[in-house]
Scaffold this active site. Structure first.
Site, PDB file in Angstrom:
ATOM      1  N   HIS B 121       0.873  -1.180   0.000  1.00 51.36           N
ATOM      2  CA  HIS B 121       0.000   0.000   0.000  1.00 51.36           C
ATOM      3  C   HIS B 121       0.908   1.227   0.000  1.00 51.36           C
ATOM      4  O   HIS B 121       1.775   1.354   0.875  1.00 51.36           O
ATOM      5  CB  HIS B 121      -0.893   0.014   1.242  1.00 51.36           C
ATOM      6  CG  HIS B 121      -1.784  -1.188   1.351  1.00 51.36           C
ATOM      7  ND1 HIS B 121      -2.919  -1.328   0.591  1.00 51.36           N
ATOM      8  CD2 HIS B 121      -1.695  -2.306   2.110  1.00 51.36           C
ATOM      9  CE1 HIS B 121      -3.508  -2.487   0.894  1.00 51.36           C
ATOM     10  NE2 HIS B 121      -2.784  -3.095   1.808  1.00 51.36           N
ATOM     11  N   HIS B 131      -0.543  -6.769  -5.254  1.00 49.22           N
ATOM     12  CA  HIS B 131      -0.537  -8.035  -4.516  1.00 49.22           C
ATOM     13  C   HIS B 131       0.150  -9.072  -5.384  1.00 49.22           C
ATOM     14  O   HIS B 131      -0.088  -9.126  -6.592  1.00 49.22           O
ATOM     15  CB  HIS B 131      -1.982  -8.447  -4.229  1.00 49.22           C
ATOM     16  CG  HIS B 131      -2.151  -9.890  -3.874  1.00 49.22           C
ATOM     17  ND1 HIS B 131      -2.772 -10.793  -4.702  1.00 49.22           N
ATOM     18  CD2 HIS B 131      -1.764 -10.594  -2.779  1.00 49.22           C
ATOM     19  CE1 HIS B 131      -2.769 -11.989  -4.128  1.00 49.22           C
ATOM     20  NE2 HIS B 131      -2.158 -11.901  -2.969  1.00 49.22           N
ATOM     21  N   THR B 134       2.939 -16.520  -4.709  1.00 48.08           N
ATOM     22  CA  THR B 134       3.131 -17.820  -5.373  1.00 48.08           C
ATOM     23  C   THR B 134       3.386 -18.868  -4.304  1.00 48.08           C
ATOM     24  O   THR B 134       3.896 -18.558  -3.219  1.00 48.08           O
ATOM     25  CB  THR B 134       4.294 -17.814  -6.398  1.00 48.08           C
ATOM     26  OG1 THR B 134       5.480 -17.330  -5.760  1.00 48.08           O
ATOM     27  CG2 THR B 134       3.975 -16.950  -7.597  1.00 48.08           C
ATOM     28  N   HIS B 168      -0.407  -5.554 -17.322  1.00 46.89           N
ATOM     29  CA  HIS B 168      -0.969  -6.718 -18.013  1.00 46.89           C
ATOM     30  C   HIS B 168      -0.054  -7.182 -19.150  1.00 46.89           C
ATOM     31  O   HIS B 168       0.109  -8.384 -19.369  1.00 46.89           O
ATOM     32  CB  HIS B 168      -2.370  -6.398 -18.545  1.00 46.89           C
ATOM     33  CG  HIS B 168      -3.440  -6.628 -17.528  1.00 46.89           C
ATOM     34  ND1 HIS B 168      -3.933  -7.879 -17.257  1.00 46.89           N
ATOM     35  CD2 HIS B 168      -4.098  -5.789 -16.692  1.00 46.89           C
ATOM     36  CE1 HIS B 168      -4.859  -7.789 -16.310  1.00 46.89           C
ATOM     37  NE2 HIS B 168      -4.978  -6.523 -15.952  1.00 46.89           N
ATOM     38  N   GLY B 281      -7.172 -21.348  12.716  1.00 46.83           N
ATOM     39  CA  GLY B 281      -6.162 -21.088  13.744  1.00 46.83           C
ATOM     40  C   GLY B 281      -4.814 -20.663  13.203  1.00 46.83           C
ATOM     41  O   GLY B 281      -3.787 -20.881  13.839  1.00 46.83           O
ATOM     42  N   ASN B 283      -1.757 -17.969  11.884  1.00 49.68           N
ATOM     43  CA  ASN B 283      -1.100 -16.848  12.553  1.00 49.68           C
ATOM     44  C   ASN B 283      -1.804 -15.547  12.166  1.00 49.68           C
ATOM     45  O   ASN B 283      -1.714 -15.100  11.018  1.00 49.68           O
ATOM     46  CB  ASN B 283       0.381 -16.831  12.134  1.00 49.68           C
ATOM     47  CG  ASN B 283       1.166 -15.739  12.828  1.00 49.68           C
ATOM     48  OD1 ASN B 283       0.901 -14.566  12.620  1.00 49.68           O
ATOM     49  ND2 ASN B 283       2.091 -16.132  13.665  1.00 49.68           N
TER      50      ASN B 283
END
Lengths: 298, 298
Positions: B121, B131, B134, B168, B281, B283
């Site tokens: 950001h 974003h 892989t 792109h 559950g 992190n």
């Protein structure tokens, strides 16, 4: 007051009369809440001219293409950073996917729902945030279900035992005055509901939460639901006035914006009304108006 | 390169060797990405001494009690408002609830997964957010499944056809160089995945998204996955440098913070990794590190 066996169908006139009374109450409660908060804004800005103009509510009506609609009331003020209230009355039929997930809709997908919901995020980190919601539902037509639900809960940014104790005491006393008011059970329900499982932490300091209140005593349950609103209207403005002059630092403000992230996480990950509404094509602006005005995930 | 029939079990040595190569690649890519962004910070702050110190990555290792762990790399800088990268390698067994929902786990709940994910950001609203992720997975042990997945996508705050077209084009050219790279299909998958259904709007300007890439050509699929990272590392810093000096107003910044709300809504309502991780559950800090640093819902 004679109890009505909830398994006995009500005639159309009775059903309509109850719906109209509930709907009218939600609107009148909204008006009084708006007045109380505009008064807080006027009193604060009179004492603090440097804080700018007193906030005033803006009303935004909306309609639901499938039936019904509502009015959002939104204020951005000097004390109140964002207060979003909504009254809505919607009706229609649940889609096949939803049908059966809601009491009374298995054999008849029709529903009617009216309610008021309110979330307030305050500028001063020492003033707790708050949420209040009450609603009346009628599903499955004549042979279906009718119930009240709602609650009120406090989200202090800076832990404050006095405010939390006073808020809970007000709700406890109110509940004790009603057959329908089971404070210990509704307090536990609230704690269980407003919980961020992924962080293993509560969203706030709790309050009460109740749903599917349908023991056949419409008058008693309606009176209890009205009193949830009255109690909110009495206690929360007191807490605002108590804390709105407390000095705070940039660090306090940062802490507030980070804590608001938890509010967002709860609403988008867990809140039934939010996730249900967004997945069933509800009014996005009305559903997400409860989101905090400014948030940080540092 | 001879293809390996994916239905033929690999020996332990082969499986381990592939896992080690994938894991090592994710770590080396992370190091090069961190260098590239620290260089951007240094160049920008050298030209703009008033912008303060150049951002540097802070590394936060974490372990998963059930097996494995990772390292988060976080930067708050002058150009980069928040960049959060994570490499992780985790292993264990899926719980009975999850078992069967993931390819290869029906008869054997074991899994091994390694990957890199990154979200950036930026301070300047004219620099798009980005974003990239892989990963390589191995489920169900010797007779199970192995596959690559990932992608990269751009989220411009201010619509910019040039940046979107260049992003792109880089991915398209890269895909065209690989048997495993089906740009039209991966572009569509990305558009479909990063979509806010409740608002009927895309999260950003798209990119590519692929998953379950397991056609038996490990070397080719690994080379393609490496090239997704290389292409990201080539094109995104160029876009940052192209726009980081663009002047912007308070209104532009406000618009940026509002648009970031869409990012939050997507991640908490729809993103499979986020919702799956939080419900199993995972992190919390590592899962939610992708959240924007500052957001508004006015």
């Amino acid at each position: 007051m004679a109890k009505h066996d909830p398994s006995t169908p009500l005639g159309d006139d009775d059903r309509t009369a109850r719906q109209e009374r509930a709907q009218a109450w939600f609107a009148s409660l909204r008006d009084r809440i708006c007045s109380a908060f505009e008064q807080i804004e006027q009193d604060y800005t009179a004492a603090h001219p440097e804080a700018g103009a007193a906030g005033q509510f803006e009303q935004r009506p909306w309609t639901r293409p499938e039936g019904g609609g509502g009015v959002m009331s939104i204020m951005h003020g000097a004390v109140i950073e964002k207060l979003a209230g909504n009254i809505s009355t919607v009706h229609g039929e649940f889609s096949p996917q939803i049908r059966g997930q809601i009491p009374g809709t298995k054999d008849d997908p029709r529903f009617w729902a009216s309610g008021i919901s309110l979330v307030a995020h305050m500028r001063n980190p020492f003033v707790p945030a708050v949420h209040m919601n009450t609603r009346y539902l009628n599903t499955g037509g004549e042979g279906g279900k009718r119930w009240f639900g709602g609650g009120a809960d406090l989200t202090p940014i800076m832990p404050n035992e006095t405010d939390t104790a006073d808020f809970h005491a007000a709700l406890n006393t109110m509940c004790d005055g009603h057959d329908a008011g089971d404070y210990p059970a509704y307090k536990d329900w609230c704690d269980e509901y407003f919980y961020l499982k992924h962080r293993d932490e509560p969203r706030g300091a709790g309050g009460i939460f109740y749903d599917y209140l349908d023991d056949g005593d419409f008058e008693g349950e309606f009176a209890f639901t009205r009193d949830v609103g009255e109690t909110f209207l009495d206690i929360y403005p007191k807490l605002v006035r108590r804390r709105m002059d407390t000095p705070f630092t940039e660090d306090d403000r940062h802490h507030q914006l980070v804590r608001r992230g938890r509010y967002v996480e709860f609403n988008l990950l867990y809140d039934r009304g939010t996730t249900f509404g967004l997945k069933t094509g509800g009014n996005v602006e009305a559903i997400l108006m409860s989101m905090p005005p400014e948030v940080r995930w540092p």
